[in-house]
Design a protein around this motif. Structure first.
Motif, PDB file in Angstrom:
ATOM      1  N   UNK A 150     -32.365  42.573  67.641  1.00  0.00           N
ATOM      2  CA  UNK A 150     -33.716  42.751  67.101  1.00  0.00           C
ATOM      3  C   UNK A 150     -33.692  43.601  65.839  1.00  0.00           C
ATOM      4  N   UNK A 151     -32.924  44.671  65.846  1.00  0.00           N
ATOM      5  CA  UNK A 151     -32.795  45.533  64.676  1.00  0.00           C
ATOM      6  C   UNK A 151     -32.189  44.777  63.494  1.00  0.00           C
ATOM      7  N   UNK A 152     -31.172  43.967  63.756  1.00  0.00           N
ATOM      8  CA  UNK A 152     -30.551  43.169  62.688  1.00  0.00           C
ATOM      9  C   UNK A 152     -31.548  42.187  62.091  1.00  0.00           C
ATOM     10  N   UNK A 153     -32.340  41.554  62.920  1.00  0.00           N
ATOM     11  CA  UNK A 153     -33.338  40.612  62.421  1.00  0.00           C
ATOM     12  C   UNK A 153     -34.353  41.317  61.537  1.00  0.00           C
ATOM     13  N   UNK A 154     -34.823  42.468  61.973  1.00  0.00           N
ATOM     14  CA  UNK A 154     -35.794  43.229  61.180  1.00  0.00           C
ATOM     15  C   UNK A 154     -35.175  43.651  59.853  1.00  0.00           C
ATOM     16  N   UNK A 155     -33.929  44.138  59.887  1.00  0.00           N
ATOM     17  CA  UNK A 155     -33.261  44.550  58.654  1.00  0.00           C
ATOM     18  C   UNK A 155     -33.030  43.376  57.703  1.00  0.00           C
ATOM     19  N   UNK A 156     -32.602  42.232  58.226  1.00  0.00           N
ATOM     20  CA  UNK A 156     -32.356  41.065  57.380  1.00  0.00           C
ATOM     21  C   UNK A 156     -33.649  40.593  56.724  1.00  0.00           C
ATOM     22  N   UNK A 157     -34.724  40.519  57.477  1.00  0.00           N
ATOM     23  CA  UNK A 157     -36.009  40.097  56.915  1.00  0.00           C
ATOM     24  C   UNK A 157     -36.495  41.100  55.884  1.00  0.00           C
ATOM     25  N   UNK A 158     -36.328  42.386  56.161  1.00  0.00           N
ATOM     26  CA  UNK A 158     -36.749  43.424  55.217  1.00  0.00           C
ATOM     27  C   UNK A 158     -35.957  43.350  53.918  1.00  0.00           C
ATOM     28  N   UNK A 159     -34.642  43.217  54.024  1.00  0.00           N
ATOM     29  CA  UNK A 159     -33.797  43.140  52.818  1.00  0.00           C
ATOM     30  C   UNK A 159     -34.170  41.913  51.993  1.00  0.00           C
ATOM     31  N   UNK A 160     -34.338  40.771  52.638  1.00  0.00           N
ATOM     32  CA  UNK A 160     -34.695  39.558  51.901  1.00  0.00           C
ATOM     33  C   UNK A 160     -36.095  39.650  51.304  1.00  0.00           C
ATOM     34  N   UNK A 161     -37.019  40.309  51.975  1.00  0.00           N
ATOM     35  CA  UNK A 161     -38.368  40.493  51.424  1.00  0.00           C
ATOM     36  C   UNK A 161     -38.343  41.420  50.208  1.00  0.00           C
ATOM     37  N   UNK A 162     -37.514  42.448  50.266  1.00  0.00           N
ATOM     38  CA  UNK A 162     -37.386  43.363  49.124  1.00  0.00           C
ATOM     39  C   UNK A 162     -36.746  42.656  47.938  1.00  0.00           C
ATOM     40  N   UNK A 163     -35.751  41.799  48.205  1.00  0.00           N
ATOM     41  CA  UNK A 163     -35.039  41.094  47.142  1.00  0.00           C
ATOM     42  C   UNK A 163     -35.845  39.945  46.543  1.00  0.00           C
ATOM     43  N   UNK A 164     -36.815  39.410  47.273  1.00  0.00           N
ATOM     44  CA  UNK A 164     -37.547  38.219  46.833  1.00  0.00           C
ATOM     45  C   UNK A 164     -38.142  38.335  45.427  1.00  0.00           C
ATOM     46  N   UNK A 165     -38.867  39.395  45.085  1.00  0.00           N
ATOM     47  CA  UNK A 165     -39.452  39.440  43.740  1.00  0.00           C
ATOM     48  C   UNK A 165     -38.457  39.833  42.634  1.00  0.00           C
ATOM     49  N   UNK A 166     -37.298  40.281  42.993  1.00  0.00           N
ATOM     50  CA  UNK A 166     -36.326  40.750  41.999  1.00  0.00           C
ATOM     51  C   UNK A 166     -35.547  39.569  41.416  1.00  0.00           C
ATOM     52  N   UNK A 167     -35.051  39.743  40.190  1.00  0.00           N
ATOM     53  CA  UNK A 167     -34.352  38.640  39.541  1.00  0.00           C
ATOM     54  C   UNK A 167     -32.990  39.031  38.958  1.00  0.00           C
TER      55      UNK A 167
END
Length: 154
Positions: free
Chosen positions: A91-108
């Motif tokens: 569960x912690x890994x899933x939350x971390x993966x989603x958080x990291x990908x959400x943070x990276x989404x707007x960056x280029x």
């Protein structure tokens, strides 16, 4: 004429030896993929490819290696406790993966294609390397004799 002897390969009596070897092989596989991914992605996408490959290796490889590490750390715990810890770590890994990908989404600053390709390859390669390491570890096992119902010596 002298006698010919062979020494069998040593085996480990440590119950976590296979897990440790699997973790080591997984780390080596991830390192090889990260180096190769960085080189190839940099050739095709420049600095953005380099960052994409590094992020992909960290996210994909970290996801799988954390599972193996959690299994290794809970190997000597009771089954219920180990299961609860593994479920919590998932569960912690899933939350971390989603958080990291959400943070990276707007960056280029990174190449998304390089990141996705390396994430997928790291999942496959690290899992395969861990499996190979576990399967190649020699661990003795014993098959108990069936009891014939009599007490005393067999």
């Amino acid at each position: 004429m002298g006698s010919v002897t062979s020494t069998p390969e040593p085996y480990s009596t440590d119950p976590t030896a296979a897990l440790r070897r699997g973790l080591r092989y997984g780390l080596l596989g991830l390192l090889a993929l990260a180096v190769l991914g960085v080189i190839i992605a940099s050739l095709f996408a420049g600095v953005a490819g380099l960052w994409g490959a590094l992020i992909g290796a960290a996210v994909g490889g970290g996801f799988i290696l954390c599972t193996m590490l959690a299994v290794l750390l809970t190997a000597k715990l009771p089954a219920v406790t180990a299961g609860a810890v593994l479920l919590g770590s998932w569960l912690l890994k899933m939350i971390l993966a989603i958080t990291v990908l959400a943070i990276l989404d707007p960056l280029d600053f990174y190449n998304r294609q390089a990141m996705v390709i390396v994430i997928v390859l790291s999942l496959v390669i690290v899992l395969g390397a861990e499996t190979y390491g576990v399967l190649k570890t020699k661990v003795p096992y014993v098959t108990p004799r069936e009891s014939d119902g009599r007490s005393g010596a067999a």
